[in-house]
Enzyme design. Structure first.
Site, PDB file in Angstrom:
ATOM      1  N   SER A  57      21.480  51.461  -2.158  1.00  0.00           N
ATOM      2  CA  SER A  57      21.255  52.802  -1.218  1.00  0.00           C
ATOM      3  C   SER A  57      19.750  53.137  -1.425  1.00  0.00           C
ATOM      4  O   SER A  57      19.249  54.238  -0.861  1.00  0.00           O
ATOM      5  CB  SER A  57      22.020  53.869  -1.702  1.00  0.00           C
ATOM      6  OG  SER A  57      23.394  53.624  -1.969  1.00  0.00           O
ATOM      7  N   THR A  59      17.810  53.118  -4.271  1.00  0.00           N
ATOM      8  CA  THR A  59      17.780  53.425  -5.813  1.00  0.00           C
ATOM      9  C   THR A  59      16.356  53.289  -6.301  1.00  0.00           C
ATOM     10  O   THR A  59      15.676  54.189  -6.836  1.00  0.00           O
ATOM     11  CB  THR A  59      18.765  52.997  -6.696  1.00  0.00           C
ATOM     12  OG1 THR A  59      19.878  52.862  -5.983  1.00  0.00           O
ATOM     13  CG2 THR A  59      18.945  53.659  -8.006  1.00  0.00           C
ATOM     14  N   HIS A 106      23.861  52.997 -11.553  1.00  0.00           N
ATOM     15  CA  HIS A 106      25.304  52.772 -10.469  1.00  0.00           C
ATOM     16  C   HIS A 106      26.328  53.157 -11.074  1.00  0.00           C
ATOM     17  O   HIS A 106      27.403  52.514 -10.475  1.00  0.00           O
ATOM     18  CB  HIS A 106      25.133  51.594  -9.708  1.00  0.00           C
ATOM     19  CG  HIS A 106      23.801  51.060  -8.986  1.00  0.00           C
ATOM     20  ND1 HIS A 106      23.095  52.011  -8.316  1.00  0.00           N
ATOM     21  CD2 HIS A 106      23.225  49.961  -9.404  1.00  0.00           C
ATOM     22  CE1 HIS A 106      22.015  51.183  -7.946  1.00  0.00           C
ATOM     23  NE2 HIS A 106      21.695  50.227  -8.744  1.00  0.00           N
ATOM     24  N   SER A 135      23.241  45.221   2.884  1.00  0.00           N
ATOM     25  CA  SER A 135      22.237  44.876   1.946  1.00  0.00           C
ATOM     26  C   SER A 135      22.849  44.640   0.673  1.00  0.00           C
ATOM     27  O   SER A 135      22.384  43.508  -0.062  1.00  0.00           O
ATOM     28  CB  SER A 135      21.550  46.550   1.643  1.00  0.00           C
ATOM     29  OG  SER A 135      20.537  46.516   0.588  1.00  0.00           O
ATOM     30  N   TYR A 191      19.170  58.013   2.312  1.00  0.00           N
ATOM     31  CA  TYR A 191      18.161  56.762   2.455  1.00  0.00           C
ATOM     32  C   TYR A 191      17.579  57.081   4.215  1.00  0.00           C
ATOM     33  O   TYR A 191      16.464  56.960   4.172  1.00  0.00           O
ATOM     34  CB  TYR A 191      18.892  55.540   2.644  1.00  0.00           C
ATOM     35  CG  TYR A 191      18.342  54.359   2.635  1.00  0.00           C
ATOM     36  CD1 TYR A 191      17.448  53.729   1.817  1.00  0.00           C
ATOM     37  CD2 TYR A 191      17.889  53.768   4.362  1.00  0.00           C
ATOM     38  CE1 TYR A 191      16.829  52.399   2.202  1.00  0.00           C
ATOM     39  CE2 TYR A 191      17.162  52.741   4.384  1.00  0.00           C
ATOM     40  CZ  TYR A 191      16.543  52.011   3.387  1.00  0.00           C
ATOM     41  OH  TYR A 191      15.864  50.979   3.796  1.00  0.00           O
ATOM     42  N   PHE A 227       7.974  50.646   2.767  1.00  0.00           N
ATOM     43  CA  PHE A 227       8.673  49.307   2.613  1.00  0.00           C
ATOM     44  C   PHE A 227       7.656  48.137   2.529  1.00  0.00           C
ATOM     45  O   PHE A 227       7.712  47.097   1.724  1.00  0.00           O
ATOM     46  CB  PHE A 227       9.558  49.152   3.768  1.00  0.00           C
ATOM     47  CG  PHE A 227      10.291  47.600   3.316  1.00  0.00           C
ATOM     48  CD1 PHE A 227      11.270  47.575   2.608  1.00  0.00           C
ATOM     49  CD2 PHE A 227      10.187  46.690   4.207  1.00  0.00           C
ATOM     50  CE1 PHE A 227      11.963  46.432   2.531  1.00  0.00           C
ATOM     51  CE2 PHE A 227      10.744  45.454   4.200  1.00  0.00           C
ATOM     52  CZ  PHE A 227      11.749  45.374   3.147  1.00  0.00           C
ATOM     53  N   GLY A 252      14.755  46.816   4.591  1.00  0.00           N
ATOM     54  CA  GLY A 252      14.308  48.167   4.584  1.00  0.00           C
ATOM     55  C   GLY A 252      14.380  48.862   6.139  1.00  0.00           C
ATOM     56  O   GLY A 252      13.603  49.790   6.204  1.00  0.00           O
TER      57      GLY A 252
HETATM   58  P1  A3P Z   1      17.828  46.323   2.567  1.00  0.00           P
HETATM   59  O1  A3P Z   1      18.746  45.241   1.874  1.00  0.00           O
HETATM   60  O2  A3P Z   1      18.814  47.033   3.643  1.00  0.00           O
HETATM   61  O3  A3P Z   1      16.570  46.018   3.047  1.00  0.00           O
HETATM   62  P2  A3P Z   1      18.442  49.434  -4.169  1.00  0.00           P
HETATM   63  O4  A3P Z   1      17.269  49.783  -4.740  1.00  0.00           O
HETATM   64  O5  A3P Z   1      19.525  50.700  -4.496  1.00  0.00           O
HETATM   65  O6  A3P Z   1      19.523  48.420  -4.768  1.00  0.00           O
HETATM   66  O7  A3P Z   1      18.596  49.518  -2.688  1.00  0.00           O
HETATM   67  C1  A3P Z   1      17.977  48.460  -2.043  1.00  0.00           C
HETATM   68  C2  A3P Z   1      17.669  48.652  -0.556  1.00  0.00           C
HETATM   69  O8  A3P Z   1      16.613  49.675  -0.423  1.00  0.00           O
HETATM   70  C3  A3P Z   1      17.200  47.400   0.423  1.00  0.00           C
HETATM   71  O9  A3P Z   1      17.607  47.568   1.453  1.00  0.00           O
HETATM   72  C4  A3P Z   1      15.811  47.503   0.396  1.00  0.00           C
HETATM   73  O10 A3P Z   1      15.125  46.621   0.991  1.00  0.00           O
HETATM   74  C5  A3P Z   1      15.629  48.936   0.301  1.00  0.00           C
HETATM   75  N1  A3P Z   1      14.299  49.497   0.058  1.00  0.00           N
HETATM   76  C6  A3P Z   1      13.640  49.186  -1.178  1.00  0.00           C
HETATM   77  N2  A3P Z   1      12.385  49.573  -1.075  1.00  0.00           N
HETATM   78  C7  A3P Z   1      12.267  50.381   0.029  1.00  0.00           C
HETATM   79  C8  A3P Z   1      11.128  51.087   0.733  1.00  0.00           C
HETATM   80  N3  A3P Z   1      10.218  51.369   0.200  1.00  0.00           N
HETATM   81  N4  A3P Z   1      11.320  51.640   2.098  1.00  0.00           N
HETATM   82  C9  A3P Z   1      12.808  51.392   2.602  1.00  0.00           C
HETATM   83  N5  A3P Z   1      13.663  50.705   2.210  1.00  0.00           N
HETATM   84  C10 A3P Z   1      13.346  50.150   0.740  1.00  0.00           C
END
Ligand code: A3P
Length: 288
Positions: A57, A59, A106, A135, A191, A227, A252
């Protein structure tokens, strides 16, 4: 004694290795159950800040933003990030971290100590469950410990009924949402909002944490946490040795689910959404 591992098997016969805690399936972190049992009895300091979210999400992203705000600098922190993830840390490790701690997990609400729920500031994050599913699928196929090699359609069949690591998206988000309503120690962030205007979300977090962050600082943090920048610098929460090349920075984007869901899966999920969310006003941007 090592903790018991289990397997979730998809319709093509591919398995995902998980460990159960409080009846919920989790990725098989070493000592996951011990760590969560200890966490339930742990007492945080009042200034510690917590981020809770269903996996995938954003995190890790908003954890980074929050850490920078607390430090008052738009600079990447040289922390041993894996220790700041509760599932991965014993209470002794949590105690050893510099205060105020910004911790993430989580976990489900019943896995969190009562005193924390009452006294600490908590940031909850939600993301469109269709993007979350995509994701989380990609994350699980990259996670060495999960050992999953299935295809998205088979993963989707498990996700729609909540039989994946970390369980049911609806149950997770609805439980936190219902609890959080009207509480002043909770900030709910999506998000999609962070994606559309990270500077505003950074300001919102600063206000919630009562940090007097200037406009310039919030702008600088938002620029540091794009991202592109985070992906290029590969600031993973967990080192490669521990979890493999997991996709904390995959794409992202908002709406990538459209490249993965079939028309039938989309209709199916919309129907599940209508059934499960009919009495719930959870702030999640579902229609994008
Ligand atoms: P995607 O797999 O859709 O790219 P978590 O940290 O909760 O596991 O979430 C991971 C998701 O957040 C991944 O999504 C990741 O690419 C995205 N994410 C991480 N850093 C990000 C950023 N700076 N901007 C946008 N999305 C980001």
């Amino acid at each position: 004694m090592s903790e018991e591992v289990s397997k979730i098997v998809d319709s093509d016969g591919n398995h995902m290795v998980v460990k159960y805690a409080n009846g919920y399936p989790f990725p098989s972190f070493e000592k996951l159950k011990d760590n969560l049992d200890e966490f339930k009895k742990w007492t945080p300091k009042p200034q510690d800040v917590f981020l809770f979210a269903y996996p995938s999400s954003g995190t890790h992203w908003l954890w980074e933003v929050t850490c920078m705000l607390i430090e008052g600098k738009a600079e990447r922190l040289q922390l041993e990030k894996e220790h700041y993830m509760i599932e991965n840390s014993s209470s002794k490790t949590l105690d050893s971290l510099k205060e105020p701690r910004v911790l993430n997990a989580h976990v489900y609400i019943e896995q969190v100590p009562e005193c924390l729920l009452e006294n600490n500031k908590i940031i909850l994050i939600s993301r469109n469950p269709k993007d979350t599913a995509v994701s989380w699928y990609n994350h699980n196929v990259a996670d060495l410990e999960t050992d999953y090699t299935g295809k998205f359609p088979a993963f989707y069949e498990l996700f729609r009924v909540g039989n994946v690591p970390n369980g049911d998206w609806f149950n997770y988000n609805k439980t936190w949402w219902e609890w959080s309503k009207g509480r002043s120690n909770v900030l709910w962030v999506t998000y999609e909002d962070a994606k559309s205007d990270l500077k505003s979300v950074t300001k919102q977090i600063a206000k919630f944490l009562e940090i007097p962050a200037s406009d310039e600082l919030c702008q600088a943090i938002a620029q540091e946490c794009t991202f592109k920048k985070m992906k290029a610098e590969k600031h993973n929460l967990l080192p490669f040795e521990l979890r493999g090349d997991m996709s904390f920075y995959r794409k992202g984007q908002v709406g990538d689910w459209k490249n993965w869901f079939t028309v039938a899966q989309n209709e199916d999920f919309d129907q599940i959404w209508d059934e499960k969310m009919k009495d719930c006003d959870l702030p999640v941007q579902f229609t994008i």
